[in-house]
Design an enzyme around this catalytic site. Structure first.
Site, mmCIF file in Angstrom:
data_model
loop_
_atom_site.group_PDB
_atom_site.id
_atom_site.type_symbol
_atom_site.label_atom_id
_atom_site.label_comp_id
_atom_site.label_asym_id
_atom_site.label_seq_id
_atom_site.Cartn_x
_atom_site.Cartn_y
_atom_site.Cartn_z
ATOM 1 N N GLU A 175 30.938 -15.998 54.481
ATOM 2 C CA GLU A 175 32.345 -15.648 54.692
ATOM 3 C C GLU A 175 33.385 -16.708 54.348
ATOM 4 O O GLU A 175 34.142 -17.173 55.219
ATOM 5 C CB GLU A 175 32.557 -15.162 56.137
ATOM 6 C CG GLU A 175 31.776 -13.892 56.415
ATOM 7 C CD GLU A 175 32.138 -13.190 57.716
ATOM 8 O OE1 GLU A 175 32.852 -13.771 58.558
ATOM 9 O OE2 GLU A 175 31.704 -12.040 57.873
ATOM 10 N N GLU A 287 26.264 -8.340 56.070
ATOM 11 C CA GLU A 287 26.739 -8.121 57.440
ATOM 12 C C GLU A 287 27.453 -6.789 57.514
ATOM 13 O O GLU A 287 28.424 -6.551 56.786
ATOM 14 C CB GLU A 287 27.703 -9.225 57.915
ATOM 15 C CG GLU A 287 27.030 -10.486 58.393
ATOM 16 C CD GLU A 287 27.989 -11.432 59.100
ATOM 17 O OE1 GLU A 287 28.958 -10.971 59.728
ATOM 18 O OE2 GLU A 287 27.762 -12.657 59.023
#
Ligand SMILES: *[C@@H]1O[C@H](CO)[C@@H](O)[C@H](O)[C@H]1NC(C)=O
Ligand SMILES: *[C@@H]1O[C@H](CO)[C@@H](O)[C@H](O)[C@H]1NC(C)=O
Ligand SMILES: *[C@@H]1O[C@H](CO)[C@@H](O)[C@H](O)[C@H]1NC(C)=O
Ligand SMILES: *[C@@H]1O[C@H](CO)[C@@H](O)[C@H](O)[C@H]1NC(C)=O
Ligand SMILES: *[C@@H]1O[C@H](CO)[C@@H](O)[C@H](O)[C@H]1NC(C)=O
Length: 358
Positions: A175, A287
């Site tokens: 991320e 995710e």
């Protein structure tokens, strides 16, 4: 997982005593998706989204270090549910015992490697996930923070450890967000890829992540796709360089609410898969997840169903999360454990588990 600062508190003490419903698994044909997985979290606890990760905040999901029985969880997920991939988040700081650079600390890396070896022993694929949000203690790698060479040294060390394990996937970075420059970030990713390939891990999957918390919805529109498409192997090819995208189903894509509002098809999976086909590339969704609630079951199951229709360009998905999360955690995929009898969370039993085709 983008917003919450993970800590020991995430383990909690209470457990959800009853599930509203546990759907009977229904075995259908094999999924067209190559991979279905679960994040086994814990070594990343203590990390903030600014890349401040405290070594003491990490919480190994290993019973021998007083954590949850991550090995038992992975064994269950493979044997009872048909999963074949685990993502194993860990911070850069943990692997080097807080020394910026590539020298792995034998104690802390050894603990992490215990989880990796247990994962490999299940027969599954295993993602090494550096959970640092493109940063070290607040500063962006290659853009004011550690140098590309320091980051490449970390990946060189890790690739040297796992060069002969064909089922290890190298997840370059969890991320990235608020990057000053996506093209400068692509150069950092290239340095890591080059280091991995030069260390002898010549053929494994390497996962490349873009800006905005790896949002699948903005991967193309915000320039991550174009920038990361330039990253290559030593021979100039892009074989097994796979784009790593995340997507939650709550209103702000943060994965913090137990209320889901979308199956992400229109805003994420259609534009992403269209671009991937046009550019002959692959992605993986490392995710996703939702609360153990009816709205999340509905939308998550729709998302899985749609993802199966784009399996020509999407390798699979990895749910967030089990490991050291308590069964009471909002997005928990940790099975309840009644004297050794494991019962899956509602989202897992409804459709995330390969055998639970909704
Ligand atoms: C490795 O990390 C441990 C802390 O877990 C520390 O005590 C030890 O000194 C470190 N070893 C080296 C060689 O830095
Ligand atoms: C990041 O993604 C979210 C949803 O996935 C979107 O609402 C937001 O506008 C995006 N931000 C940028 C800077 O692209
Ligand atoms: C990505 O989104 C940010 C915020 O909206 C914007 O400043 C930036 O120019 C965008 N980058 C590209 C390449 O589209
Ligand atoms: C996903 O949601 C869209 C509406 O945004 C709907 O048209 C579509 O049928 C849903 N997909 C599935 C697989 O149910
Ligand atoms: C479940 O609980 C038993 C003790 O009853 C324990 O030995 C085992 O490690 C646990 N398994 C998991 C996956 O939590």
């Amino acid at each position: 997982m983008m917003k919450a600062l993970l800590s020991f508190a995430a383990l909690g003490l209470s457990s959800m005593s009853a599930r509203a419903a546990v759907l009977a698994p229904r075995v259908t044909g094999p999924s067209p998706l190559k991979f279905a997985g679960v994040n086994i979290a814990g070594f990343d606890f203590g990390c903030g989204t600014d890349g401040t990760c405290t070594v003491s905040g990490a919480y190994p999901p290993l019973a021998q270090y007083y954590g949850a029985d991550g090995i038992g969880q992975m064994t269950h997920f493979v044997n009872d549910d048909g999963y074949n991939l685990f993502r194993l988040p860990v911070s850069w700081q943990y692997l080097t015992n807080n020394v910026v650079g590539g020298t792995l600390n034998s104690t802390t890396f050894g603990e992490y490697n215990t989880l990796v070896q247990a994962c490999l022993n299940t027969g599954a694929y295993c993602i090494i996930d550096i959970h640092n949000y493109a940063r070290w203690n607040g500063d962006v790698i290659g853009q004011g923070g550690p140098t590309n060479a320091q980051f490449a040294a970390l990946w060189s060390s890790l690739a040297t450890q796992y060069e002969s394990d064909s089922r290890v996937m190298f997840g370059i970075m969890n991320e990235p967000h608020d990057l000053p420059s996506i093209t400068t970030w692509a150069a950092t990713v290239q340095a890591a890829v080059t280091a991995i390939r030069q260390a002898g891990a010549t053929s494994q999957y390497i996962l490349l992540s873009g800006d905005n918390y790896s949002s699948a919805a903005t991967f193309v529109s915000n320039g991550s796709a174009a920038a990361l498409a330039t990253v290559t192997n030593l021979d100039g090819s892009t074989t097994n360089l796979v784009f790593d995208v995340h997507k939650y189903l709550d209103s702000d894509n943060s994965g913090t609410s137990d209320t889901c509002v979308t199956n992400n098809t229109v805003e994420a999976w259609i534009p992403l898969s269209t671009w991937l086909r046009a550019n002959d590339r692959l992605a993986i969704n490392t995710e996703t997840g939702g609360g153990n609630t009816q709205s999340c079951v509905t939308y998550l199951c729709e998302q899985v169903a749609y993802q199966k229709t784009i399996s020509d360009v999407l390798l699979g998905y990895v749910g967030w999360a089990a490991g050291n999360f308590a069964t009471s955690y909002v997005l928990s995929e940790t099975p309840t454990n009644n004297s050794g009898v494991l019962t899956d969370s509602l989202t897992v039993s409804s459709c995330l588990a390969p055998i639970a085709d909704a």
